[in-house]
Design a protein around this motif. Structure first.
Motif, short mmCIF file in Angstrom:
data_model
loop_
_atom_site.label_atom_id
_atom_site.label_comp_id
_atom_site.label_asym_id
_atom_site.label_seq_id
_atom_site.Cartn_x
_atom_site.Cartn_y
_atom_site.Cartn_z
N GLU A 86 0.83 -1.19 0.00
CA GLU A 86 0.00 0.00 0.00
C GLU A 86 0.87 1.26 0.00
OE1 GLU A 86 -2.33 -2.99 0.26
OE2 GLU A 86 -3.44 -1.12 0.15
N ASN A 87 1.93 1.24 0.83
CA ASN A 87 2.77 2.42 0.92
C ASN A 87 3.67 2.58 -0.30
OD1 ASN A 87 3.12 4.70 2.59
ND2 ASN A 87 5.11 3.97 3.30
N LEU A 88 4.05 1.46 -0.91
CA LEU A 88 4.81 1.53 -2.15
C LEU A 88 3.96 2.23 -3.22
CD1 LEU A 88 6.39 -2.05 -2.28
CD2 LEU A 88 7.48 0.07 -1.54
N PHE A 89 2.67 1.89 -3.25
CA PHE A 89 1.76 2.56 -4.18
C PHE A 89 1.63 4.04 -3.83
CE2 PHE A 89 -2.38 4.13 -5.48
CZ PHE A 89 -2.42 3.77 -6.82
N ASN A 90 1.51 4.33 -2.53
CA ASN A 90 1.36 5.72 -2.09
C ASN A 90 2.54 6.58 -2.54
OD1 ASN A 90 -1.00 5.04 -0.79
ND2 ASN A 90 -0.09 4.88 1.24
N TYR A 91 3.75 6.04 -2.48
CA TYR A 91 4.91 6.82 -2.90
C TYR A 91 4.95 6.99 -4.41
CZ TYR A 91 7.34 7.79 1.44
OH TYR A 91 7.69 8.32 2.67
N GLN A 92 4.55 5.96 -5.15
CA GLN A 92 4.45 6.12 -6.60
C GLN A 92 3.43 7.21 -6.93
OE1 GLN A 92 4.36 2.42 -9.09
NE2 GLN A 92 4.40 1.40 -7.11
N ALA A 93 2.30 7.17 -6.22
CA ALA A 93 1.25 8.17 -6.44
C ALA A 93 1.75 9.57 -6.13
CB ALA A 93 0.03 7.84 -5.58
N LYS A 94 2.56 9.69 -5.07
CA LYS A 94 3.13 10.99 -4.72
C LYS A 94 3.96 11.54 -5.87
CE LYS A 94 6.52 13.23 -1.69
NZ LYS A 94 7.54 13.02 -0.62
N ILE A 95 4.79 10.68 -6.46
CA ILE A 95 5.65 11.11 -7.57
C ILE A 95 4.81 11.47 -8.79
CG2 ILE A 95 7.50 10.42 -9.14
CD1 ILE A 95 8.29 10.87 -6.13
N ILE A 96 3.78 10.69 -9.06
CA ILE A 96 2.90 10.97 -10.20
C ILE A 96 2.23 12.32 -10.04
CG2 ILE A 96 0.71 10.25 -11.27
CD1 ILE A 96 1.69 7.33 -10.83
N ARG A 97 1.76 12.63 -8.84
CA ARG A 97 1.12 13.91 -8.59
C ARG A 97 2.12 15.07 -8.72
NH1 ARG A 97 -3.91 13.91 -6.11
NH2 ARG A 97 -3.45 15.86 -5.04
N LEU A 98 3.33 14.86 -8.23
CA LEU A 98 4.36 15.91 -8.34
C LEU A 98 4.69 16.18 -9.80
CD1 LEU A 98 6.84 14.96 -5.44
CD2 LEU A 98 5.39 17.00 -5.59
N LYS A 99 4.84 15.12 -10.59
CA LYS A 99 5.14 15.30 -12.01
C LYS A 99 4.01 16.06 -12.71
CE LYS A 99 9.11 13.36 -12.01
NZ LYS A 99 10.32 14.22 -12.16
N ALA A 100 2.77 15.75 -12.32
CA ALA A 100 1.61 16.42 -12.94
C ALA A 100 1.59 17.91 -12.62
CB ALA A 100 0.32 15.76 -12.48
N MET A 101 2.16 18.29 -11.49
CA MET A 101 2.20 19.69 -11.10
C MET A 101 3.42 20.41 -11.68
SD MET A 101 0.84 19.73 -7.14
CE MET A 101 1.81 18.35 -6.53
N GLU A 102 4.48 19.67 -11.95
CA GLU A 102 5.75 20.28 -12.33
C GLU A 102 6.00 20.38 -13.83
OE1 GLU A 102 8.28 18.67 -8.41
OE2 GLU A 102 8.56 17.77 -10.40
N GLU A 103 5.52 19.41 -14.60
CA GLU A 103 5.91 19.36 -16.01
C GLU A 103 4.86 18.69 -16.87
OE1 GLU A 103 8.73 15.94 -16.98
OE2 GLU A 103 9.13 16.20 -14.82
N SER A 104 4.96 18.94 -18.17
CA SER A 104 4.14 18.21 -19.12
C SER A 104 4.80 16.85 -19.36
CB SER A 104 4.05 18.97 -20.44
OG SER A 104 3.33 20.18 -20.26
N CYS A 105 4.00 15.79 -19.40
CA CYS A 105 4.57 14.46 -19.57
C CYS A 105 3.50 13.45 -19.93
CB CYS A 105 5.30 14.01 -18.30
SG CYS A 105 4.26 13.93 -16.83
N VAL A 106 3.97 12.26 -20.29
CA VAL A 106 3.11 11.11 -20.53
C VAL A 106 3.43 10.10 -19.44
CG1 VAL A 106 2.57 9.20 -22.10
CG2 VAL A 106 3.03 11.48 -23.02
N ILE A 107 2.40 9.54 -18.79
CA ILE A 107 2.61 8.56 -17.73
C ILE A 107 1.91 7.27 -18.10
CG2 ILE A 107 2.30 8.01 -15.28
CD1 ILE A 107 2.33 10.99 -14.68
N ILE A 108 2.67 6.17 -18.10
CA ILE A 108 2.15 4.87 -18.49
C ILE A 108 1.70 4.08 -17.26
CG2 ILE A 108 2.64 2.71 -19.71
CD1 ILE A 108 2.93 5.08 -21.54
N GLY A 109 0.45 3.62 -17.27
CA GLY A 109 -0.04 2.71 -16.25
C GLY A 109 -0.08 3.26 -14.83
N ARG A 110 0.01 2.33 -13.86
CA ARG A 110 0.08 2.64 -12.42
C ARG A 110 -1.10 3.44 -11.90
NH1 ARG A 110 4.41 2.01 -15.01
NH2 ARG A 110 5.67 0.28 -14.28
N ALA A 111 -2.27 3.23 -12.52
CA ALA A 111 -3.51 3.89 -12.09
C ALA A 111 -3.36 5.41 -12.05
CB ALA A 111 -3.96 3.36 -10.72
#
Length: 210
Positions: A86-111
């Motif tokens: 659960e926490n491994l997912f939470n940290y991935q989610a944290k990074i995904i959210r940060l990327k969405a705020m910081e830069e334009s990008c394409v993100i594959i998978g990982r909900a």
């Protein structure tokens, strides 16, 4: 937000990962796939191997437990569940959210579509293809027999479906969860990236190509 993010859910053998990379190249932005795991490892201090072991799959021990629907809460290092799936997912989610705020990008998978569902700058895409097409692709790519490829495609898609359901409480292939769904065998993989760009510009109301 001036930047944009395109998330791509994909069936195994549909070509979704390849399309995502081509899309990022056309847009001149980064494509994040397994790179998310390494960044999450650096951020959390948790061994990257543990992220790979839990990558887009749910361990059998979690099937009978309450769904770990993502809330954004991180478990602190002193907690016994700090290195839980659960926490491994939470940290991935944290990074995904940060990327969405910081830069334009394409993100594959990982909900990523669910994690970023409240972000106005996100376009969520689901790429699928008929089972026999995916089987042929995997059989050729991995030099497998048709039966072996059928088992492989079924197994990986089940991993992805269970993972999505566990962490989002939603169905992975429900079209209602995405802005646009594409059949790569119908439209052609080479045209999917441009179709996504056209739709993204329509949804976002601005030009995203340089």
């Amino acid at each position: 937000m001036d930047n944009f993010v395109i998330t791509i859910a994909r069936g195994y053998g549909s070509g979704g990962k390849t399309i995502g990379k081509e899309l990022a190249e056309l847009l001149g932005v980064k494509c994040y796939d397994r790179e998310i795991l390494q960044i999450a490892s650096d951020d959390s201090g948790i061994n990257e191997a543990l992220f790979h072991q839990a990558d887009e799959k749910v361990h059998p021990s979690l099937f009978n437990k309450k769904k770990g629907v993502y809330t954004g809460d991180l478990i602190p290092p002193e907690d016994a569940d700090f290195v839980s799936d659960e926490n491994l997912f939470n940290y991935q989610a944290k990074i995904i959210r940060l990327k969405a705020m910081e830069e334009s990008c394409v993100i594959i998978g990982r909900a990523a579509d669910y994690i970023l569902r409240t972000f106005p700058n996100v376009v969520s895409v689901n790429i699928q293809a008929p089972f026999d097409v995916c089987v042929s692709e995997i059989a050729e790519r991995l030099s497998l027999s048709t039966k072996e490829a059928e088992r492989k495609v079924t197994k990986i898609d089940k991993y992805r479906s269970d993972f999505y359901s566990h962490y989002t409480g939603q169905k992975w292939n429900d079209p209602a969860n995405y802005d646009i769904c594409l059949n790569s065998a119908k439209i052609g993989r080479d045209r999917c990236a441009q179709a996504i760009i056209n739709f993204a510009e329509f949804k976002l109301g601005k030009k995203i190509t340089k």
